[in-house]
Motif scaffolding. Sequence first.
Motif, PDB file in Angstrom:
ATOM      1  N   SER A  76      -0.013 -10.927   0.798  1.00  0.00           N
ATOM      2  CA  SER A  76       0.143  -9.791  -0.097  1.00  0.00           C
ATOM      3  C   SER A  76       1.413  -9.029   0.301  1.00  0.00           C
ATOM      4  O   SER A  76       1.866  -9.123   1.445  1.00  0.00           O
ATOM      5  CB  SER A  76      -1.063  -8.854   0.002  1.00  0.00           C
ATOM      6  OG  SER A  76      -1.038  -8.127   1.217  1.00  0.00           O
ATOM      7  N   THR A  91       4.573  -4.059  -7.301  1.00  0.00           N
ATOM      8  CA  THR A  91       5.702  -4.605  -6.540  1.00  0.00           C
ATOM      9  C   THR A  91       6.394  -5.653  -7.408  1.00  0.00           C
ATOM     10  O   THR A  91       5.741  -6.522  -7.988  1.00  0.00           O
ATOM     11  CB  THR A  91       5.223  -5.245  -5.222  1.00  0.00           C
ATOM     12  OG1 THR A  91       4.173  -6.170  -5.507  1.00  0.00           O
ATOM     13  CG2 THR A  91       4.702  -4.186  -4.273  1.00  0.00           C
ATOM     14  N   ALA A 130       0.329  -4.482  -4.895  1.00  0.00           N
ATOM     15  CA  ALA A 130       0.750  -4.554  -3.491  1.00  0.00           C
ATOM     16  C   ALA A 130      -0.299  -5.187  -2.584  1.00  0.00           C
ATOM     17  O   ALA A 130       0.037  -5.746  -1.540  1.00  0.00           O
ATOM     18  CB  ALA A 130       1.104  -3.163  -2.979  1.00  0.00           C
ATOM     19  N   GLY A 131      -1.567  -5.139  -2.977  1.00  0.00           N
ATOM     20  CA  GLY A 131      -2.610  -5.695  -2.125  1.00  0.00           C
ATOM     21  C   GLY A 131      -3.072  -7.083  -2.508  1.00  0.00           C
ATOM     22  O   GLY A 131      -3.963  -7.631  -1.854  1.00  0.00           O
ATOM     23  N   ARG A 138      10.822  -0.443  -4.834  1.00  0.00           N
ATOM     24  CA  ARG A 138       9.521   0.133  -5.173  1.00  0.00           C
ATOM     25  C   ARG A 138       9.720   1.383  -6.028  1.00  0.00           C
ATOM     26  O   ARG A 138      10.777   2.026  -5.984  1.00  0.00           O
ATOM     27  CB  ARG A 138       8.734   0.502  -3.908  1.00  0.00           C
ATOM     28  CG  ARG A 138       8.340  -0.671  -3.032  1.00  0.00           C
ATOM     29  CD  ARG A 138       7.315  -1.588  -3.655  1.00  0.00           C
ATOM     30  NE  ARG A 138       6.038  -0.934  -3.869  1.00  0.00           N
ATOM     31  CZ  ARG A 138       5.044  -0.904  -2.970  1.00  0.00           C
ATOM     32  NH1 ARG A 138       5.204  -1.492  -1.782  1.00  0.00           N
ATOM     33  NH2 ARG A 138       3.898  -0.329  -3.247  1.00  0.00           N
ATOM     34  N   ASP A 178       1.625  -5.924   0.947  1.00  0.00           N
ATOM     35  CA  ASP A 178       1.255  -5.030   2.047  1.00  0.00           C
ATOM     36  C   ASP A 178       1.238  -5.756   3.384  1.00  0.00           C
ATOM     37  O   ASP A 178       1.486  -5.151   4.434  1.00  0.00           O
ATOM     38  CB  ASP A 178      -0.125  -4.422   1.788  1.00  0.00           C
ATOM     39  CG  ASP A 178      -0.095  -3.303   0.760  1.00  0.00           C
ATOM     40  OD1 ASP A 178       1.011  -2.802   0.449  1.00  0.00           O
ATOM     41  OD2 ASP A 178      -1.180  -2.936   0.257  1.00  0.00           O
ATOM     42  N   GLU A 179       0.956  -7.041   3.382  1.00  0.00           N
ATOM     43  CA  GLU A 179       0.969  -7.835   4.609  1.00  0.00           C
ATOM     44  C   GLU A 179       2.380  -8.299   4.953  1.00  0.00           C
ATOM     45  O   GLU A 179       2.764  -8.350   6.117  1.00  0.00           O
ATOM     46  CB  GLU A 179       0.053  -9.050   4.447  1.00  0.00           C
ATOM     47  CG  GLU A 179      -1.421  -8.713   4.298  1.00  0.00           C
ATOM     48  CD  GLU A 179      -2.242  -9.867   3.770  1.00  0.00           C
ATOM     49  OE1 GLU A 179      -3.473  -9.816   3.917  1.00  0.00           O
ATOM     50  OE2 GLU A 179      -1.672 -10.814   3.207  1.00  0.00           O
ATOM     51  N   ALA A 198      -4.127  -5.874   6.449  1.00  0.00           N
ATOM     52  CA  ALA A 198      -3.384  -5.295   5.328  1.00  0.00           C
ATOM     53  C   ALA A 198      -2.765  -3.990   5.766  1.00  0.00           C
ATOM     54  O   ALA A 198      -3.413  -2.956   5.846  1.00  0.00           O
ATOM     55  CB  ALA A 198      -4.321  -5.063   4.140  1.00  0.00           C
ATOM     56  N   ARG A 199      -1.483  -4.027   6.081  1.00  0.00           N
ATOM     57  CA  ARG A 199      -0.782  -2.828   6.499  1.00  0.00           C
ATOM     58  C   ARG A 199       0.256  -2.473   5.455  1.00  0.00           C
ATOM     59  O   ARG A 199       0.814  -3.317   4.794  1.00  0.00           O
ATOM     60  CB  ARG A 199      -0.083  -3.058   7.847  1.00  0.00           C
ATOM     61  CG  ARG A 199      -1.049  -3.275   8.993  1.00  0.00           C
ATOM     62  CD  ARG A 199      -0.299  -3.629  10.245  1.00  0.00           C
ATOM     63  NE  ARG A 199       0.294  -4.962  10.131  1.00  0.00           N
ATOM     64  CZ  ARG A 199       1.140  -5.464  11.011  1.00  0.00           C
ATOM     65  NH1 ARG A 199       1.526  -4.759  12.042  1.00  0.00           N
ATOM     66  NH2 ARG A 199       1.632  -6.684  10.852  1.00  0.00           N
ATOM     67  N   SER A 200       0.566  -1.217   5.322  1.00  0.00           N
ATOM     68  CA  SER A 200       1.563  -0.776   4.358  1.00  0.00           C
ATOM     69  C   SER A 200       2.451   0.249   5.003  1.00  0.00           C
ATOM     70  O   SER A 200       2.004   1.328   5.371  1.00  0.00           O
ATOM     71  CB  SER A 200       0.891  -0.172   3.115  1.00  0.00           C
ATOM     72  OG  SER A 200       1.866   0.252   2.207  1.00  0.00           O
TER      73      SER A 200
END
Length: 223
Positions: free
Chosen positions: A114, A170, A197-198, A158, A116-117, A15-17
Motif C-alpha cells: 500500500s 494517491t 493510501a491504505g 499528494r 502507506d507501507e 501500515a505507517r504513514s
Amino acid sequence: MSAKSTGSTGSARPARSAEPAKSAASAKSGESAASSVGAVASDSGGGVLLAVHPDRARASALAPLLLREGKPGFVVTDMPDVDLFAPLNTLAPPATALYLVTGLDRGDHMANWSPDEALPALTEQGRTPLLLTEGIQWVLHQPAVLERNRCFMTIGSRLRKPRGALDARTPAIWISNGTGRDGRERRNAPKVGWCWAGNRHTWLGFASASGRHAPLGSAARTP
C-alpha cells in the motif's frame, strides 16, 4: 474510474504513514547526472530524466500527450483536482524550470504494497518517490516503461485538505481496461488515476528516484 482494492495478499506489513525525510542521495552533486541526461531507464535500473517543474507543466496538460496503441492518455473523471496534487513538503523539486531526476526505478518489487507501507520503506532506502508530473514525463520519454500489469504509483504527489491533513487518494499511472466511466474507446490508453493510501494492488509498483538536481549553470525559475 479509480482503482479499487484487490484485497490483501502476501504477508502483512505495518501500515505507517509519514512524509519522507529528504533523501540523502538528493544532496549529491548534479554534475554526474548532467552528463547522462539522455539515459532514461525503461523500467527498473537507473537512468536520468530531464523533467519540467510541475509549476510549468501541469498533470492535466501532460496526460493527454501520452500515447499507447494510437490512443491518447487521460485523467479519470473523478480526479478533477489532479493539478492540486503537489509535492510532499520534504520533496520539493529544485527551483528551476528544468531539473534532473536520477536513479529511476519503477518499483516492481513493491507491487502489492500500500502507499502507506511503501512511503516509509522508500525513505529508509534513501529513495524519493516520483511526483505525478515526473511519472507522466518519464512515460512520455520512454513509453515502454508503462506495461500492462506492471504499472506504477507516484506517491510523491499528494493533495492536502484545508486543515493540512493529506487526502487519502494517491496518484498512479496505469493502462485502462476500457470499463466503467473510462469508455470502451479508451481501452489500452494510458490513464492517470488514483488509489486509496491504505489499499494494495498487485499490478502497481512505486516509482522512485535516487535524487533531484538542478542542472549545472541553471538559473532559478521565474514566475
